[in-house]
Design a protein around this motif. Structure first.
Motif, mmCIF file in Angstrom:
data_model
loop_
_atom_site.group_PDB
_atom_site.id
_atom_site.type_symbol
_atom_site.label_atom_id
_atom_site.label_comp_id
_atom_site.label_asym_id
_atom_site.label_seq_id
_atom_site.Cartn_x
_atom_site.Cartn_y
_atom_site.Cartn_z
ATOM 1 N N LEU A 146 -23.063 -4.060 -2.668
ATOM 2 C CA LEU A 146 -21.659 -3.719 -2.242
ATOM 3 C C LEU A 146 -21.996 -4.823 -0.393
ATOM 4 O O LEU A 146 -21.156 -5.874 -0.167
ATOM 5 C CB LEU A 146 -21.543 -2.312 -1.751
ATOM 6 C CG LEU A 146 -20.007 -2.783 -1.237
ATOM 7 C CD1 LEU A 146 -18.576 -3.283 -1.802
ATOM 8 C CD2 LEU A 146 -19.767 -1.126 -1.147
ATOM 9 N N ALA B 63 -20.524 -4.570 -5.705
ATOM 10 C CA ALA B 63 -18.696 -5.094 -5.395
ATOM 11 C C ALA B 63 -19.126 -5.866 -6.788
ATOM 12 O O ALA B 63 -19.853 -5.719 -7.920
ATOM 13 C CB ALA B 63 -19.877 -7.037 -5.134
ATOM 14 N N ARG C 218 -16.208 1.090 -8.181
ATOM 15 C CA ARG C 218 -17.331 -0.227 -6.637
ATOM 16 C C ARG C 218 -18.414 0.506 -6.356
ATOM 17 O O ARG C 218 -19.787 -0.652 -5.731
ATOM 18 C CB ARG C 218 -16.173 -1.099 -5.846
ATOM 19 C CG ARG C 218 -16.413 -2.137 -4.955
ATOM 20 C CD ARG C 218 -15.156 -3.281 -4.692
ATOM 21 N NE ARG C 218 -16.214 -4.034 -3.705
ATOM 22 C CZ ARG C 218 -15.947 -4.845 -3.472
ATOM 23 N NH1 ARG C 218 -14.677 -5.834 -4.445
ATOM 24 N NH2 ARG C 218 -16.248 -5.880 -2.524
ATOM 25 N N ASN C 219 -17.821 1.569 -5.294
ATOM 26 C CA ASN C 219 -19.675 2.203 -4.118
ATOM 27 C C ASN C 219 -20.035 2.638 -5.196
ATOM 28 O O ASN C 219 -21.421 2.545 -4.778
ATOM 29 C CB ASN C 219 -18.218 3.432 -3.470
ATOM 30 C CG ASN C 219 -18.815 3.794 -3.026
ATOM 31 O OD1 ASN C 219 -19.610 3.511 -1.538
ATOM 32 N ND2 ASN C 219 -19.242 5.405 -2.852
ATOM 33 N N HIS D 69 -15.160 1.675 0.707
ATOM 34 C CA HIS D 69 -15.987 1.711 -0.264
ATOM 35 C C HIS D 69 -17.056 1.064 1.104
ATOM 36 O O HIS D 69 -18.533 1.840 0.619
ATOM 37 C CB HIS D 69 -15.910 0.224 -1.068
ATOM 38 C CG HIS D 69 -15.357 1.549 -2.395
ATOM 39 N ND1 HIS D 69 -15.483 2.667 -2.722
ATOM 40 C CD2 HIS D 69 -14.327 1.046 -2.779
ATOM 41 C CE1 HIS D 69 -14.722 3.214 -3.692
ATOM 42 N NE2 HIS D 69 -13.804 2.020 -3.679
#
Length: 608
Positions: A550, A130, A125-126, A585
């Motif tokens: 993100l 997202a 995710r990072n 994150h």
């Protein structure tokens, strides 16, 4: 290191999601180490041993130039970005206090990512923004019922007289009441029941609703999806479907809700706006935008898709207002172009948008011709305000004579700002470099844009000042698990996801565009173009795009949640509302932004 220190992993995301055998194997292979205060853990460019988790103590993470970008504490992990890339450290880390560390060997880290989806999603995710689909279908198959339902539906007791029930439905403009008995759903009474059972049978007004209600109605849990509702309604000819969780009523979905959802798509908005005959008609269209935002986010659309759709609606509304203004004041006496700046200019509007615009027209107009555009601009601006795009607090609107000028005056504006980069000039230039033509004669602006970008890129003093100005908005990194919140006032204990999250990346993208004379204004497009022109390294650009995705997605999901709760959307997110997964994150994303700002400060524009 004590066994108590190691015991944190089984209760820490994402390790708590691992199967028992995988967790046992992990605990057998982890390496335990104690690092004294001031000692390095690894340095930039070094081959990483693995992923580090802090069991006790504090660790400072610094960028390539040695600037500290984060101070991490117990339960925080670090070094994953280097492991996910090529195994080389992209930061440096040292112990601030005596620290107990857990190291998950690099080969085991990659094995866990390959074999266990929750583990992979946590760390990817990072890197990839997202975790959402890039282009999901906008239909009932990917929307949960809790997005469709009306929360806290109107209820009554089974003893309520049918006449009172009819009055409640009339006054509340609803088509049903949920009947509760001992806080449990006992039945449902609808307008059809009142007409078909009570009125048609001549029942007394005092008859309790318990006699005509549908007992034990069919229900669904809030985890069901929209197609479940549709299929159940079609199979059993239902018009209302209560949503129950743990035996308790939490909402209701009606056929009208499904119709509204299926009508909530950008194409429908554009069509309705294009046909509107008045500003009020346009306002009726834009009043549905919050619901559209919720539906698009719930359907899994990326932030840039959602904001593009919402901006497209604003563009059509603006062009329709321009057409209505021409109808009211007559054909324009000269060529003009209406321009938007700010989030509309960048095609990044969310649920919170004021209006930022200006008007440019051809040179050598008479006083009478100039006078035409004053009420013209006022009409459009008033219409935008009525549609929810409120007046700009800084008066950056075409209603202000300063921002309603011939092309030659605009040329002089930009020339002066570039030659004299004062604080005001930097601020105005930052706004105006995000200009995008919305309606009118676009050619009036095209030449000016090319000319201005060339002049700005050629003036190193101006670009240096603009770069400094771009660093004014710092990501919210602090001592408390890496996140710094607002300390006082109405938004205490929150993070401004716009000013300290999205804006720093927007500012960086604008500087890269100036350096490369890039004519795109959308932030993501600017980052992509900057990588293509090698203004920033591909690795640094990818990292920055990932974290922008993100941060922007988190901001948009926050706004969607507020709208679902009946609140006005804003940009202030409380970290306490996030899971440890999300906080970790988000903190890492801010570290990357800080690193890229440091690189710009040193004139490198790259991330190693």
């Amino acid at each position: 290191m004590t066994d108590a220190a190691l015991s944190l992993l089984p209760h820490l995301s994402p390790y708590d999601a691992l199967p028992e055998q995988a967790l046992d194997d992990l605990l057998k292979r982890i390496e335990r180490t104690r690092v004294a205060a001031g000692e390095p853990i690894y340095t930039f460019g070094e081959t990483l041993k693995g992923l580090y988790v802090i069991a006790n103590g504090e660790v400072a993470v610094s960028d390539e130039a040695g600037h500290q970008v984060s101070l991490l504490q117990r339960e925080n992990s670090f070094a994953e970005r280097g492991l996910l890339r090529d195994g080389l450290a992209v930061t440096s880390a040292r112990a601030v206090t005596d620290s107990d560390l857990i190291c998950i060997p690099a080969d085991l880290f990659h094995k866990l990512r390959a074999e266990h989806e929750p583990f992979r999603r946590f760390f990817d995710r990072n890197r990839s923004g997202a975790v959402v689909k890039s282009q999901p279908d906008f239909d009932l198959t990917n929307v949960r019922v809790d997005t469709l339902m009306v929360a806290d539906p109107v209820t009554c007791a089974p003893t309520l007289p049918i006449q009172d029930a009819a009055r409640i439905m009339r006054d509340r403009r609803i088509s049903c009441l949920c009947v509760l008995e001992a806080d449990r759903l006992a039945g449902i009474v609808t307008l059809r029941d009142l007409s078909g059972k009570a009125l048609a049978e001549g029942l007394a007004p005092s008859t309790p609703v318990g006699q005509i209600m549908t007992k034990g109605p069919r229900v669904l849990p809030p985890t069901a999806i929209g197609s479940d509702v549709l299929h159940l309604m079609m199979e059993h000819r239902l018009g209302h479907l209560p949503i129950v969780s743990g035996g308790h009523l939490v909402g209701i979905v009606t056929q009208t809700d499904l119709t509204h959802f299926q009508a909530s798509n950008a194409a429908g908005f554009v069509s309705d706006a294009a046909r509107a005959e008045t500003a009020q008609g346009l306002a009726d269209v834009t009043a549905r935008i919050p619901n559209l935002l919720v539906q698009l986010v719930a359907a899994g659309h990326r932030h840039d898709v959602v904001t593009r759709m919402i901006t497209d609606i604003a563009d059509v509304v603006t062009r329709r207002l321009l057409a209505l203004a021409e109808q009211q004041f007559g054909p324009p006496p000269a060529r003009y172009v209406w321009l938007a700046c700010g989030s509309q200019g960048r095609q990044e509007q969310t649920g919170v948008s004021d209006q930022d615009n200006c008007l440019m027209f051809e040179d050598d107009l008479t006083e009478a011709q100039l006078a035409y555009f004053e009420p013209f601009a006022q009409f459009v601006s008033d219409g935008l305000n009525a549609c929810g795009y409120v007046y700009c607090p800084g008066d950056m609107m075409a209603t202000n004579p300063r921002w309603r000028q011939p092309v030659a005056v605009w040329q002089d504006y930009f020339k002066y700002w570039i030659a004299n980069p004062s604080k005001e000039a930097q601020m105005l230039a930052s706004v105006m470099f995000d200009l995008r033509a919305i309606g009118g004669d676009v050619s009036l602006f095209t030449g000016l844009q090319v000319e201005t970008l060339k002049a700005a890129a050629a003036n190193s003093i101006f670009t240096a000042h603009m770069a400094t100005n771009a660093l004014a908005h710092a990501p919210p990194l602090g001592l408390l698990k890496g996140l710094a919140t607002i300390r006082s006032g109405e938004h205490r204990n929150t993070i401004d996801m716009k000013l300290n999250g999205v804006v720093p990346v927007v500012d960086l993208g604008r500087i890269y565009a100036l350096q490369g004379e890039l004519d795109v204004v959308n932030t993501r497009a600017r980052l992509e173009a900057a990588m293509g022109q090698k203004i920033i390294s591909r690795s640094g650009g990818r990292d920055l795009m990932d974290v922008y995705d993100l941060v922007a997605q988190t901001r948009l999901e926050h706004q969607a949640t507020q709208i679902k709760l009946g609140k006005s959307p804003d940009n202030f997110l409380a970290p306490a509302q996030l899971s440890p997964f999300e906080r970790s994150h988000l903190r890492d994303a801010f570290v990357v932004i800080k690193t890229m700002q440091s690189a710009l400060m040193q004139g490198r524009g790259v991330l190693g």
